[in-house]
Design a protein around this motif. Structure first.
Motif, PDB file in Angstrom:
ATOM      1  N   VAL A 165       0.804  -1.367   0.199  1.00 38.31           N
ATOM      2  CA  VAL A 165      -0.128   0.310  -0.245  1.00 38.31           C
ATOM      3  C   VAL A 165       1.321   1.135  -0.014  1.00 38.31           C
ATOM      4  CG1 VAL A 165      -1.670   1.460   1.427  1.00 38.31           C
ATOM      5  CG2 VAL A 165      -1.601  -1.219   1.175  1.00 38.31           C
ATOM      6  N   ARG A 166       0.783   1.983  -0.977  1.00 38.74           N
ATOM      7  CA  ARG A 166       1.285   3.458  -1.074  1.00 38.74           C
ATOM      8  C   ARG A 166       0.651   5.073  -0.114  1.00 38.74           C
ATOM      9  NH1 ARG A 166       3.857   2.433  -7.665  1.00 38.74           N
ATOM     10  NH2 ARG A 166       5.524   1.100  -6.424  1.00 38.74           N
ATOM     11  N   GLY A 252       5.796   4.180   5.026  1.00 43.03           N
ATOM     12  CA  GLY A 252       5.953   4.345   4.189  1.00 43.03           C
ATOM     13  C   GLY A 252       4.714   5.500   3.446  1.00 43.03           C
ATOM     14  N   ALA A 253       4.245   4.418   3.364  1.00 42.46           N
ATOM     15  CA  ALA A 253       2.731   4.838   2.663  1.00 42.46           C
ATOM     16  C   ALA A 253       1.535   6.148   3.571  1.00 42.46           C
ATOM     17  CB  ALA A 253       1.852   4.060   2.957  1.00 42.46           C
ATOM     18  N   ARG A 273     -10.087   4.888  -1.039  1.00 46.75           N
ATOM     19  CA  ARG A 273      -9.645   4.671  -2.270  1.00 46.75           C
ATOM     20  C   ARG A 273      -8.143   3.808  -1.504  1.00 46.75           C
ATOM     21  NH1 ARG A 273      -9.690   4.202  -7.392  1.00 46.75           N
ATOM     22  NH2 ARG A 273      -6.976   4.449  -8.686  1.00 46.75           N
ATOM     23  N   ILE A 274      -7.586   3.325  -1.595  1.00 45.04           N
ATOM     24  CA  ILE A 274      -6.198   2.047  -1.314  1.00 45.04           C
ATOM     25  C   ILE A 274      -5.285   2.060  -2.325  1.00 45.04           C
ATOM     26  CG2 ILE A 274      -5.300   0.236   0.410  1.00 45.04           C
ATOM     27  CD1 ILE A 274      -7.477   0.274   1.486  1.00 45.04           C
ATOM     28  N   VAL A 275      -4.968   2.238  -2.869  1.00 41.28           N
ATOM     29  CA  VAL A 275      -3.030   2.638  -3.706  1.00 41.28           C
ATOM     30  C   VAL A 275      -2.358   1.091  -4.053  1.00 41.28           C
ATOM     31  CG1 VAL A 275      -2.130   4.192  -5.900  1.00 41.28           C
ATOM     32  CG2 VAL A 275      -4.257   4.840  -4.421  1.00 41.28           C
ATOM     33  N   GLY A 276      -2.131   1.089  -4.656  1.00 35.82           N
ATOM     34  CA  GLY A 276      -0.497   0.226  -3.933  1.00 35.82           C
ATOM     35  C   GLY A 276      -0.039  -0.037  -5.282  1.00 35.82           C
ATOM     36  N   SER A 280      -5.146  -0.612  -7.417  1.00 36.09           N
ATOM     37  CA  SER A 280      -6.041   0.047  -6.419  1.00 36.09           C
ATOM     38  C   SER A 280      -7.191  -0.615  -6.268  1.00 36.09           C
ATOM     39  CB  SER A 280      -6.197   1.615  -7.218  1.00 36.09           C
ATOM     40  OG  SER A 280      -4.971   2.092  -7.073  1.00 36.09           O
ATOM     41  N   ILE A 281      -7.873  -0.486  -4.864  1.00 35.21           N
ATOM     42  CA  ILE A 281      -9.245  -0.209  -4.806  1.00 35.21           C
ATOM     43  C   ILE A 281     -10.013   0.470  -4.129  1.00 35.21           C
ATOM     44  CG2 ILE A 281      -9.290  -2.953  -4.444  1.00 35.21           C
ATOM     45  CD1 ILE A 281      -8.333  -2.988  -1.320  1.00 35.21           C
TER      46      ILE A 281
END
Length: 391
Positions: A165-166, A252-253, A273-276, A280-281
């Motif tokens: 995850v970012r 680091g996220a 919203r979760i950006v990997g 993303s989801i």
């Protein structure tokens, strides 16, 4: 699919503090708790007006002598009752949560409490210690964590479907309080009164919900944050009706949170919203049966609740109650959480720590995090949005 054959020999005997006549939250608790037959409402202190509360309880089917004037009277009487309550739900204004919760735990009752569970992290941590000492379980009513597609999102992150995850973007930005409606709406008036609501309004009332989802889905821990908040309705000062928060997580996220009650025209706009690194989801509470899954370089997909391609072991905490294509919503999510609360209370009663530790529900640690978020946002905002350590 939901297992409707899950029952106890006797349902958990349950009481309520607050949530009386015309209370939307009170009805939500009663609907959720009793839907699966795992709880039975047998007592209550529903209203500051004792006669009105008693009349309401009788209309719900309770014995008149178990409709109490206040929580102190109820706890004292029920601990002496042969079939006294084993658990209590607290659906009262924020300022009362700590004292009622503490009294319930000292009476060796399991607790379901509205958030924020306290005004300070020290108070919340004290409740945690009392609960552990008395073998009690505390549940905090973060009602959106019971949706099956939120559970699916959590499983996808844990399995590495989106990579590390970012970025996490959180928001709960409705527009229902874009005017000074508290002049005529008592339910809003206390929410914008610091002595009753606490040190925040919209951050605690709305912002803690997507923040809870962030922790539930990703497991990320905040290291520090920066917050700016505004009172666009000036009479709400010092409480905010709009806030923006930036966060840095361990590993680091990074993340952002927008909480607002003045987003004119918006219904809820609660989204996460979760950006990997790979995909993303995104989940939106106004379309709770769907989860967007966007893999870089591929067409976006919309995953639907109740379908065989989902992770079937992910729905144990938040089971599908009806087949795919039918709409599930708010009440189903709450019922899923109460179902898990019941399993946790029962496991604690039997001192089955293995079962208790396997259950996933918004408990005291989630409550502590919500209180700490409000505290740290206030601290940052008072320092002109300075970055502050989360712990």
């Amino acid at each position: 699919m939901f297992d409707e054959e899950c029952h106890f020999n006797q349902p958990i005997r349950w009481g309520m503090v607050g949530g009386g006549r015309n209370s939307q939250i009170g009805y939500s608790h009663r609907n959720a708790a009793q839907r699966d037959g795992l709880f039975k409402l047998v007592a209550g202190a529903f209203d500051l007006n004792a006669s009105r509360g008693r009349d309401f309880g009788i209309n719900l089917g309770l014995d008149s002598d178990r409709c109490y004037a206040d929580y102190k009277e109820m706890f004292a009487a029920e601990t002496q009752h042969e079939e006294g309550i084993q658990a209590v739900s607290i659906a009262t204004p924020n300022a009362t949560h700590y004292e009622i919760c503490k009294a319930a735990l000292e009476a060796r009752l399991h607790v379901v409490c509205e958030k924020p569970i306290t005004f300070t992290t020290e108070e919340a941590q004290e409740l945690k210690l009392i609960a552990e000492k008395n073998n009690c379980v505390i549940g905090v009513m973060y009602g959106y964590s019971g949706f099956p597609m939120v559970q699916q999102a959590r499983e996808m992150v844990q399995r590495g479907d989106i990579g590390d995850v970012r970025i996490v973007n959180m928001q709960f930005a409705h527009g229902f309080h874009n005017e000074e409606l508290e002049l005529t709406e008592p339910a809003l008036k206390w929410r914008v009164t610091p002595e009753v609501s606490g040190s925040t309004y919209v951050l605690g009332d709305s912002g803690t919900h997507p923040f809870n989802l962030c922790g539930f889905i990703t497991g990320l821990k905040v290291e520090r944050l920066s917050c700016m908040r505004q009172s666009f309705i000036k009479s709400r000062t010092p409480l905010e009706d709009n806030a923006h928060v930036m966060m840095e997580f361990s590993g680091g996220a990074v993340g952002t949170l927008w909480a607002s009650a003045v987003n004119a025209g918006s219904m809820h706009q609660q989204k996460i919203r979760i950006v990997g690194e790979k995909a993303s989801i995104e989940w939106w509470d106004e379309q709770p049966n769907q989860l967007r899954y966007e893999v870089q370089g591929e067409p976006a997909r919309v995953l639907e609740r109740g379908m065989g391609y989902l992770y079937q072991d992910a729905v144990g905490v938040s089971p599908d109650r009806i087949g795919g294509g039918h709409a599930e919503g708010y009440f189903e999510s709450w019922a899923n959480i109460y179902h898990c609360f019941a399993l946790a209370f029962d496991a604690a009663n039997r001192n089955n720590q293995e079962v208790l530790s396997s259950l996933i529900f918004p408990g005291i640690d989630a409550g502590i995090d919500g209180v700490r978020l409000c505290e740290k946002c206030v601290e940052s905002a008072e320092k002109n949005a300075a970055w502050v350590k989360y712990k």
